[in-house]
Design a protein around this motif. Structure first.
Motif, PDB file in Angstrom:
ATOM      1  N   PHE A 150      47.237   2.609   6.419  1.00 25.59           N
ATOM      2  CA  PHE A 150      48.426   3.266   5.216  1.00 25.59           C
ATOM      3  C   PHE A 150      48.949   1.780   4.594  1.00 25.59           C
ATOM      4  O   PHE A 150      49.185   1.008   4.872  1.00 25.59           O
ATOM      5  CB  PHE A 150      49.921   4.048   5.035  1.00 25.59           C
ATOM      6  CG  PHE A 150      49.393   5.151   5.827  1.00 25.59           C
ATOM      7  CD1 PHE A 150      49.259   6.419   4.904  1.00 25.59           C
ATOM      8  CD2 PHE A 150      49.093   5.406   6.643  1.00 25.59           C
ATOM      9  CE1 PHE A 150      48.475   7.649   5.316  1.00 25.59           C
ATOM     10  CE2 PHE A 150      49.148   7.051   7.377  1.00 25.59           C
ATOM     11  CZ  PHE A 150      48.752   7.808   6.492  1.00 25.59           C
ATOM     12  N   VAL A 151      48.840   1.802   2.738  1.00 26.85           N
ATOM     13  CA  VAL A 151      49.141   0.290   2.149  1.00 26.85           C
ATOM     14  C   VAL A 151      50.242   1.305   0.982  1.00 26.85           C
ATOM     15  O   VAL A 151      49.703   2.019   0.414  1.00 26.85           O
ATOM     16  CB  VAL A 151      48.240  -0.191   1.330  1.00 26.85           C
ATOM     17  CG1 VAL A 151      47.223  -0.694   2.349  1.00 26.85           C
ATOM     18  CG2 VAL A 151      47.373   0.630   0.366  1.00 26.85           C
ATOM     19  N   GLN A 152      50.871   0.792   0.891  1.00 29.46           N
ATOM     20  CA  GLN A 152      52.095   0.876  -0.447  1.00 29.46           C
ATOM     21  C   GLN A 152      51.849   0.824  -1.053  1.00 29.46           C
ATOM     22  O   GLN A 152      51.850  -0.440  -1.595  1.00 29.46           O
ATOM     23  CB  GLN A 152      53.426   0.961   0.503  1.00 29.46           C
ATOM     24  CG  GLN A 152      54.173   0.922  -0.430  1.00 29.46           C
ATOM     25  CD  GLN A 152      55.776   1.666  -0.095  1.00 29.46           C
ATOM     26  OE1 GLN A 152      55.853   1.195   1.425  1.00 29.46           O
ATOM     27  NE2 GLN A 152      56.903   1.711  -0.894  1.00 29.46           N
ATOM     28  N   ASP A 162      43.659  -8.315   3.652  1.00 33.36           N
ATOM     29  CA  ASP A 162      43.793  -8.736   5.196  1.00 33.36           C
ATOM     30  C   ASP A 162      43.803  -7.651   6.017  1.00 33.36           C
ATOM     31  O   ASP A 162      43.546  -6.971   7.300  1.00 33.36           O
ATOM     32  CB  ASP A 162      44.998  -9.219   5.468  1.00 33.36           C
ATOM     33  CG  ASP A 162      44.461 -10.393   5.033  1.00 33.36           C
ATOM     34  OD1 ASP A 162      43.766 -11.192   4.990  1.00 33.36           O
ATOM     35  OD2 ASP A 162      45.874 -11.451   4.693  1.00 33.36           O
ATOM     36  N   LYS A 163      44.574  -6.370   5.169  1.00 34.38           N
ATOM     37  CA  LYS A 163      44.727  -5.078   5.910  1.00 34.38           C
ATOM     38  C   LYS A 163      43.168  -4.867   6.673  1.00 34.38           C
ATOM     39  O   LYS A 163      42.832  -3.577   7.288  1.00 34.38           O
ATOM     40  CB  LYS A 163      45.124  -3.817   4.919  1.00 34.38           C
ATOM     41  CG  LYS A 163      45.346  -2.673   5.485  1.00 34.38           C
ATOM     42  CD  LYS A 163      46.932  -2.297   6.847  1.00 34.38           C
ATOM     43  CE  LYS A 163      46.982  -1.112   6.600  1.00 34.38           C
ATOM     44  NZ  LYS A 163      47.782  -0.751   8.006  1.00 34.38           N
ATOM     45  N   ILE A 164      42.450  -4.212   4.896  1.00 34.39           N
ATOM     46  CA  ILE A 164      40.529  -3.718   5.177  1.00 34.39           C
ATOM     47  C   ILE A 164      40.321  -4.458   6.372  1.00 34.39           C
ATOM     48  O   ILE A 164      39.956  -3.431   7.304  1.00 34.39           O
ATOM     49  CB  ILE A 164      40.288  -3.944   3.858  1.00 34.39           C
ATOM     50  CG1 ILE A 164      40.602  -2.930   3.024  1.00 34.39           C
ATOM     51  CG2 ILE A 164      39.098  -3.981   4.235  1.00 34.39           C
ATOM     52  CD1 ILE A 164      40.571  -3.343   1.960  1.00 34.39           C
ATOM     53  N   LEU A 165      40.083  -5.588   6.793  1.00 35.00           N
ATOM     54  CA  LEU A 165      39.182  -6.903   7.064  1.00 35.00           C
ATOM     55  C   LEU A 165      40.038  -6.216   8.813  1.00 35.00           C
ATOM     56  O   LEU A 165      39.425  -6.011  10.223  1.00 35.00           O
ATOM     57  CB  LEU A 165      39.479  -8.209   7.154  1.00 35.00           C
ATOM     58  CG  LEU A 165      38.851  -8.829   6.184  1.00 35.00           C
ATOM     59  CD1 LEU A 165      39.251 -10.138   5.846  1.00 35.00           C
ATOM     60  CD2 LEU A 165      36.564  -8.523   5.952  1.00 35.00           C
ATOM     61  N   SER A 166      41.402  -6.083   8.780  1.00 33.12           N
ATOM     62  CA  SER A 166      41.735  -5.821  10.629  1.00 33.12           C
ATOM     63  C   SER A 166      41.851  -4.057  10.989  1.00 33.12           C
ATOM     64  O   SER A 166      41.049  -4.017  12.002  1.00 33.12           O
ATOM     65  CB  SER A 166      43.728  -5.508  10.852  1.00 33.12           C
ATOM     66  OG  SER A 166      44.006  -4.892  10.010  1.00 33.12           O
TER      67      SER A 166
END
Length: 181
Positions: A150-152, A162-166
C-alpha cells in the motif's frame, strides 16, 4: 509533494480545467532534465518493468506515468478501471505490477486487484489511498484479495519507485529478458 501544484476548476458547462504549476523544480518529486551525465545514461538503459497504473483522477495518472517513465518503467495508464482490466487481460503476461487507487467509480481498486490476480496471480499489486491503512487490517477485512503493498497519497516519485522496486524485487519479470527470447 513539493514543487507540483494542481488546481482544478469546473466551469458552468461542466468542463474541467486542470492547471499545473511547477514552482520549485529542485525539490520536485519528478526528476528534471538537468540531471548529471550518469543519471542521463541510466535512463537510456532498458526498462525495469512494465506497470499498469490506474486512478480515476487524470492529473494523478499523468504525474505518476511521467515520473515512473523517467525512472525507467514502461507504464500503461488508465483513468477507467474497466478499460484497464480489458487491456490487462489481453497482455497479462507483460505486466509486473498493478498500481491502483482504491476508491474509483464502477470498479474499485480492490475489485480490480482481485480480477487481475485471477488472470495472472504472479502480478504484484500495490494499492494507493489517501487514508492510512495497515496490511494486516486489510487482509482481515478482505481475505480473498492478495495485495502486495500500500502507498498513501500524496507520495513522491522516488519513494514510490523504491516501493515498487522492493515489491517486484528478484521475482520481477524483466522486459529485456522477454524481448530477447
Amino acid at each position: 509533494m513539493a514543487g507540483l501544484h494542481l488546481s482544478h476548476k469546473e466551469s458552468k458547462n461542466n468542463s474541467k480545467d486542470i492547471n499545473y504549476k511547477n514552482s520549485n523544480l529542485s525539490s520536485s518529486p519528478i526528476p528534471q532534465e538537468e540531471e548529471s551525465n550518469n543519471e542521463k545514461n541510466s535512463n537510456n538503459a532498458k526498462p525495469l518493468a512494465k506497470l499498469l497504473v490506474v486512478d480515476d483522477d487524470s492529473a494523478i495518472v499523468q504525474v505518476l506515468k511521467l515520473g515512473l517513465q523517467k525512472n525507467r518503467f514502461l507504464v500503461n495508464s488508465f483513468t477507467n478501471p474497466e478499460e484497464a482490466l480489458q487491456s490487462f487481460k489481453s497482455n497479462s503476461k507483460d505486466y509486473c505490477l498493478l498500481l491502483s487507487d482504491i476508491r474509483m467509480p464502477s470498479l474499485s481498486g480492490i475489485q480490480l486487484a482481485r480480477k487481475v490476480k485471477e488472470v495472472n496471480p504472479m502480478v504484484k499489486v500495490v494499492l494507493m489511498t489517501s487514508f492510512e491503512i495497515r496490511d494486516n487490517e486489510f487482509s482481515t477485512v478482505f481475505p480473498s484479495t492478495r495485495v502486495d503493498g500500500f502507498v498513501q497519497k500524496p507520495i513522491g516519485i522516488k519513494e514510490l519507485t523504491d516501493k515498487i522496486l522492493s515489491i517486484i524485487g528478484e521475482s520481477k519479470s524483466r522486459i529485456n529478458e522477454r524481448t530477447e527470447k
